[in-house]
Motif scaffolding. Structure first.
Motif, PDB file in Angstrom:
ATOM      1  N   SER A 101       0.409  -1.264   0.079  1.00  0.00           N
ATOM      2  CA  SER A 101      -0.081  -0.042  -0.166  1.00  0.00           C
ATOM      3  C   SER A 101       0.774   1.233  -0.048  1.00  0.00           C
ATOM      4  O   SER A 101       0.469   2.184  -0.685  1.00  0.00           O
ATOM      5  N   THR A 102       1.944   1.333   0.796  1.00  0.00           N
ATOM      6  CA  THR A 102       2.830   2.462   0.793  1.00  0.00           C
ATOM      7  C   THR A 102       3.233   2.660  -0.464  1.00  0.00           C
ATOM      8  O   THR A 102       3.747   3.784  -0.782  1.00  0.00           O
ATOM      9  N   ASN A 125       2.483   1.718  -3.363  1.00  0.00           N
ATOM     10  CA  ASN A 125       1.459   2.326  -4.421  1.00  0.00           C
ATOM     11  C   ASN A 125       1.286   3.617  -4.064  1.00  0.00           C
ATOM     12  O   ASN A 125       1.208   4.510  -4.957  1.00  0.00           O
ATOM     13  N   GLU A 126       1.346   4.027  -3.006  1.00  0.00           N
ATOM     14  CA  GLU A 126       1.131   5.585  -2.518  1.00  0.00           C
ATOM     15  C   GLU A 126       2.478   6.461  -3.297  1.00  0.00           C
ATOM     16  O   GLU A 126       2.062   7.540  -3.771  1.00  0.00           O
ATOM     17  N   HIS A 127       3.646   5.799  -2.903  1.00  0.00           N
ATOM     18  CA  HIS A 127       4.605   6.725  -3.317  1.00  0.00           C
ATOM     19  C   HIS A 127       4.639   6.568  -5.122  1.00  0.00           C
ATOM     20  O   HIS A 127       4.971   7.599  -5.837  1.00  0.00           O
ATOM     21  N   GLU A 148       2.014   6.448  -6.788  1.00  0.00           N
ATOM     22  CA  GLU A 148       0.891   7.489  -7.533  1.00  0.00           C
ATOM     23  C   GLU A 148       1.452   8.912  -7.205  1.00  0.00           C
ATOM     24  O   GLU A 148       1.063   9.697  -8.096  1.00  0.00           O
ATOM     25  N   HIS A 149       2.156   9.050  -6.191  1.00  0.00           N
ATOM     26  CA  HIS A 149       2.404  10.385  -5.767  1.00  0.00           C
ATOM     27  C   HIS A 149       3.513  10.773  -6.774  1.00  0.00           C
ATOM     28  O   HIS A 149       3.610  11.964  -7.654  1.00  0.00           O
TER      29      HIS A 149
END
Length: 418
Positions: free
Chosen positions: A18-19, A21-23, A25-26
């Motif tokens: 999840s982390t 994927n967040e990076h 997307e960011h």
């Protein structure tokens, strides 16, 4: 208890994914706001080797045997690319100028064949216009000073054709500059850096608004150019010597001088320059970004993948589609949004604008039209029209036996020199 351990591992893996994927997307959000500009890609050379520049024989949408195609470019969010117009060192003193002109031509034709995807660019403003149109700004860099055959006039013509940087040497000395191999002692030092003509060439590049590229040069040339140039310089595809002590990389004292010069070092992805080994991974490349940031600040770093010019790239950076993963790794390491945007392209845009500003301040300066001294370039394969007559250049009126023997000897010398 065993069930609890399994549950913990599953939850940890889910959180890690999840982390990540967040990076990612960011990273993609930032790349939509600031253009990713890469300093060096050798796709034009692959077009030469594989298709002899016959673009009718290749489809850049479906070409899968290279690091670069249009689909990979789109996936990698590559907004601007300096394409290398490269001719090998063995063309020096022979047909390097023709070879280079043909590589410039194939870059032009590549843009003409794919106008929805590529836009030929020759200025900092062109890069931003292409970015607004969702096209890849296509800039031209000539890789190797031997490509101009020691001619200011040839350099100026190439600028008119859209060339916006010159890599001063490749892996061979020119008559006016030493290349990086002299630092390995595998080639002799010829000039202790730059000759007077080489320094004049830097000033002429400043006058016309061409970026000076210091990848491939000796350390002495690096320092002399940084002391000579009125405009910021670039390393279009070099990494850091402190992490990988390869002579193609940039020492820390030079990184500091680049910072003072307001220039930029665009990190190379070639394994041998990243880890000094045949293997490397994405994290190893990020280490070079971190080191440049530590020594010279985030305003001094950029991307210079060297895709399609090398035979080994790091795991995780397999082709040009993988840039977002590297950006995500920098975010994971704590880089701020502004630092990321600077590294993506704002640093190169700033350097380009400064080079254009220096050019504009020198508009009343006349072009340097003094040729290189003949003794520095004279060889059996070069004519000397325009220079004062040489004692040995008396013409033979007819091809009698003595003249025929001389001609054969001259041809033999020329072949040996090549």
């Amino acid at each position: 208890m065993q069930c609890l351990r399994v549950l913990y591992v599953v939850l940890w893996a889910f959180g890690f994914t999840s982390t990540a994927n967040e990076h990612k997307e960011h990273a993609l959000r930032l790349m939509a706001e600031a253009p990713l500009i890469d300093g060096h890609n050798d796709l034009p050379w692959q077009l030469r080797l594989r298709f002899n520049n016959n673009l009718k024989s290749v489809d850049l949408y479906t070409l899968n045997s290279t690091h670069t195609n249009i689909h990979k470019i789109k996936e990698g969010r590559l907004a601007a690319q300096f394409w290398a117009a490269y001719a090998p060192c063995d063309s020096q003193y022979k047909d390097a100028v023709r070879q280079t002109l043909e590589q410039i031509d194939v870059i032009h034709r590549m843009c003409q064949k794919y106008p929805e995807d590529f836009m030929l660019a020759a200025s900092s403003q062109d890069i931003m216009e292409a970015f607004a149109q969702n096209k890849t700004a296509s800039l031209i860099g000539v890789e190797g000073g031997h490509s101009i055959d020691s001619s200011m006039g040839t350099l100026r013509i190439m600028y008119q054709l859209g060339v916006r940087y010159l890599t001063l040497t490749h892996s061979c000395n020119t008559p006016w500059a030493d290349n990086w191999l002299v630092d390995t002692e595998s080639e002799p030092v010829e000039h202790n850096g730059l000759t007077n003509f080489g320094k004049r060439l830097i000033r002429e590049m400043n006058r016309m608004g061409m970026l000076v590229d210091l990848s491939h040069v000796s350390e002495q040339v690096m320092r002399q150019v940084l002391d000579t140039s009125k405009a910021p310089v670039i390393f279009s595809h070099s990494s850091t010597y402190a992490i990988c002590p390869h002579k193609r990389n940039v020492p820390d004292d030079v990184l500091k001088k680049v910072e003072d010069n307001r220039g930029i070092v665009m990190v190379n992805f070639y394994n041998n320059f990243v880890t000094c080994r045949q293997s490397a991974n994405l994290s190893d490349v990020a280490d070079h970004f971190d080191h440049i940031k530590k020594i010279a600040g985030s305003s001094t770093v950029g991307f210079g993948g060297d895709y399609d010019g090398v035979n080994r790239v790091p795991t995780g950076l397999d082709d040009v589609s993988k840039y977002p993963d590297l950006v995500a790794e920098l975010l994971r390491r704590g880089w701020t949004d502004d630092e990321i945007k600077d590294a993506l392209g704002r640093n190169l845009i700033r350097v380009f604008k400064d080079v254009e500003m220096v050019r504009d301040t020198l508009t009343n300066t006349s072009p340097d039209d003094e040729p290189i001294p003949l003794e520095q370039v004279k060889n059996p394969c070069r004519t000397d029209y325009g220079y004062p007559p040489q004692p040995s250049s008396a013409r033979v009126p007819s091809l009698g036996a003595p003249a025929l023997v001389s001609t054969v000897a001259l041809i033999s010398l020329c072949v040996k020199f090549m």
